[in-house]
Design a protein around this motif. Structure first.
Motif, short mmCIF file in Angstrom:
data_model
loop_
_atom_site.label_atom_id
_atom_site.label_comp_id
_atom_site.label_asym_id
_atom_site.label_seq_id
_atom_site.Cartn_x
_atom_site.Cartn_y
_atom_site.Cartn_z
N LEU A 6 0.86 -1.19 0.00
CA LEU A 6 0.00 0.00 0.00
C LEU A 6 0.89 1.24 0.00
O LEU A 6 1.74 1.40 0.88
N ILE A 7 0.69 2.08 -0.98
CA ILE A 7 1.47 3.32 -1.09
C ILE A 7 0.48 4.48 -1.09
O ILE A 7 -0.42 4.54 -1.92
N ILE A 8 0.64 5.38 -0.13
CA ILE A 8 -0.22 6.57 -0.05
C ILE A 8 0.66 7.79 -0.27
O ILE A 8 1.66 7.97 0.42
N THR A 9 0.27 8.60 -1.23
CA THR A 9 0.99 9.83 -1.52
C THR A 9 -0.02 10.96 -1.55
O THR A 9 -1.07 10.85 -2.19
N ASN A 10 0.26 12.04 -0.86
CA ASN A 10 -0.63 13.21 -0.84
C ASN A 10 -0.05 14.29 -1.75
O ASN A 10 1.13 14.63 -1.64
N TYR A 11 -0.89 14.80 -2.62
CA TYR A 11 -0.50 15.87 -3.53
C TYR A 11 -1.44 17.06 -3.34
O TYR A 11 -2.56 17.05 -3.83
N PRO A 12 -1.01 18.09 -2.62
CA PRO A 12 -1.85 19.30 -2.53
C PRO A 12 -1.84 20.02 -3.88
O PRO A 12 -0.79 20.21 -4.47
N ILE A 13 -3.00 20.38 -4.36
CA ILE A 13 -3.14 21.08 -5.64
C ILE A 13 -3.61 22.51 -5.34
O ILE A 13 -4.65 22.71 -4.72
N VAL A 14 -2.84 23.47 -5.79
CA VAL A 14 -3.19 24.87 -5.59
C VAL A 14 -3.24 25.53 -6.96
O VAL A 14 -2.30 25.45 -7.74
N SER A 15 -4.38 26.16 -7.26
CA SER A 15 -4.53 26.85 -8.54
C SER A 15 -5.65 27.87 -8.43
O SER A 15 -6.67 27.61 -7.77
N ASN A 16 -5.46 28.99 -9.08
CA ASN A 16 -6.51 30.01 -9.13
C ASN A 16 -7.71 29.54 -9.97
O ASN A 16 -8.78 30.13 -9.90
N PHE A 22 -14.39 24.14 -4.10
CA PHE A 22 -13.58 22.92 -4.07
C PHE A 22 -12.32 23.07 -3.22
O PHE A 22 -11.51 22.13 -3.19
N HIS A 23 -12.13 24.17 -2.56
CA HIS A 23 -10.98 24.30 -1.67
C HIS A 23 -11.14 23.30 -0.53
O HIS A 23 -12.18 23.22 0.11
N GLY A 24 -10.11 22.51 -0.30
CA GLY A 24 -10.16 21.49 0.73
C GLY A 24 -10.79 20.18 0.27
O GLY A 24 -10.86 19.22 1.03
N PHE A 25 -11.26 20.13 -0.98
CA PHE A 25 -11.86 18.92 -1.55
C PHE A 25 -10.78 17.85 -1.66
O PHE A 25 -9.68 18.11 -2.13
N ARG A 26 -11.09 16.64 -1.22
CA ARG A 26 -10.11 15.55 -1.22
C ARG A 26 -10.56 14.43 -2.15
O ARG A 26 -11.69 13.99 -2.07
N ILE A 27 -9.64 14.00 -3.03
CA ILE A 27 -9.93 12.92 -3.96
C ILE A 27 -8.94 11.79 -3.70
O ILE A 27 -7.73 12.01 -3.68
N ALA A 28 -9.45 10.59 -3.50
CA ALA A 28 -8.61 9.40 -3.39
C ALA A 28 -8.55 8.76 -4.77
O ALA A 28 -9.59 8.51 -5.39
N VAL A 29 -7.35 8.54 -5.27
CA VAL A 29 -7.15 7.90 -6.57
C VAL A 29 -6.56 6.52 -6.32
O VAL A 29 -5.53 6.39 -5.66
N MET A 30 -7.25 5.50 -6.83
CA MET A 30 -6.79 4.13 -6.64
C MET A 30 -6.54 3.51 -8.01
O MET A 30 -7.36 3.66 -8.92
N LEU A 45 -6.73 -1.59 3.17
CA LEU A 45 -6.97 -0.56 2.16
C LEU A 45 -8.21 0.26 2.50
O LEU A 45 -8.18 1.49 2.47
N LEU A 46 -9.29 -0.42 2.84
CA LEU A 46 -10.54 0.28 3.17
C LEU A 46 -10.36 1.20 4.39
O LEU A 46 -10.86 2.33 4.40
N GLU A 47 -9.63 0.74 5.39
CA GLU A 47 -9.40 1.57 6.58
C GLU A 47 -8.58 2.82 6.22
O GLU A 47 -8.86 3.91 6.71
N GLN A 48 -7.59 2.65 5.35
CA GLN A 48 -6.78 3.80 4.94
C GLN A 48 -7.61 4.80 4.13
O GLN A 48 -7.43 6.00 4.27
N VAL A 49 -8.50 4.30 3.29
CA VAL A 49 -9.38 5.21 2.54
C VAL A 49 -10.25 5.98 3.51
O VAL A 49 -10.40 7.20 3.40
N ARG A 50 -10.82 5.29 4.48
CA ARG A 50 -11.66 5.97 5.49
C ARG A 50 -10.84 7.01 6.25
O ARG A 50 -11.34 8.12 6.52
N THR A 51 -9.61 6.68 6.61
CA THR A 51 -8.75 7.60 7.35
C THR A 51 -8.47 8.87 6.55
O THR A 51 -8.39 9.96 7.12
N GLN A 52 -8.35 8.75 5.24
CA GLN A 52 -8.08 9.91 4.39
C GLN A 52 -9.32 10.79 4.21
O GLN A 52 -9.20 11.93 3.79
#
Length: 86
Positions: A6-16, A22-30, A45-52
């Motif tokens: 299981l690899i979890i990587t967080n990518y904050p996206i900032v754009s005008n 959608f500020h603070g909107f979180r998308i999990a990509v699997m 995997l399911l627990e990690q998705v819930r945690t995110q």
């Protein structure tokens, strides 16, 4: 059943161009699970998705796999169960 790390990587996206709604909107990509499990019945995997706490889940592909022997058998049991739980 094959094990997969299981690899979890967080990518904050900032754009005008992103609306304030959608500020603070979180998308999990699997992707690339290939009908594998991470924990018994994907419980880890399911627990990690819930945690995110994602607002949306994007399934990017390769969730199921076909046997290499050419008999056309498709393995989809783990992916089907995961989708039901998500």
């Amino acid at each position: 059943m094959r094990k997969k790390p299981l690899i979890i990587t967080n990518y904050p996206i900032v754009s005008n161009k992103i609306p304030k709604a959608f500020h603070g909107f979180r998308i999990a990509v699997m992707s690339d699970l290939h009908d594998c499990c991470i924990g018994c019945e994907n419980e880890i995997l399911l627990e990690q998705v819930r945690t995110q706490s994602p607002d949306a889940i994007l399934l990017a592909g390769d969730m199921i796999t076909e046997e290499k022997m050419g008999n056309g058998r498709v393995h989809q049991e783990n992916a089907a169960h995961l989708l039901q739980e998500l």
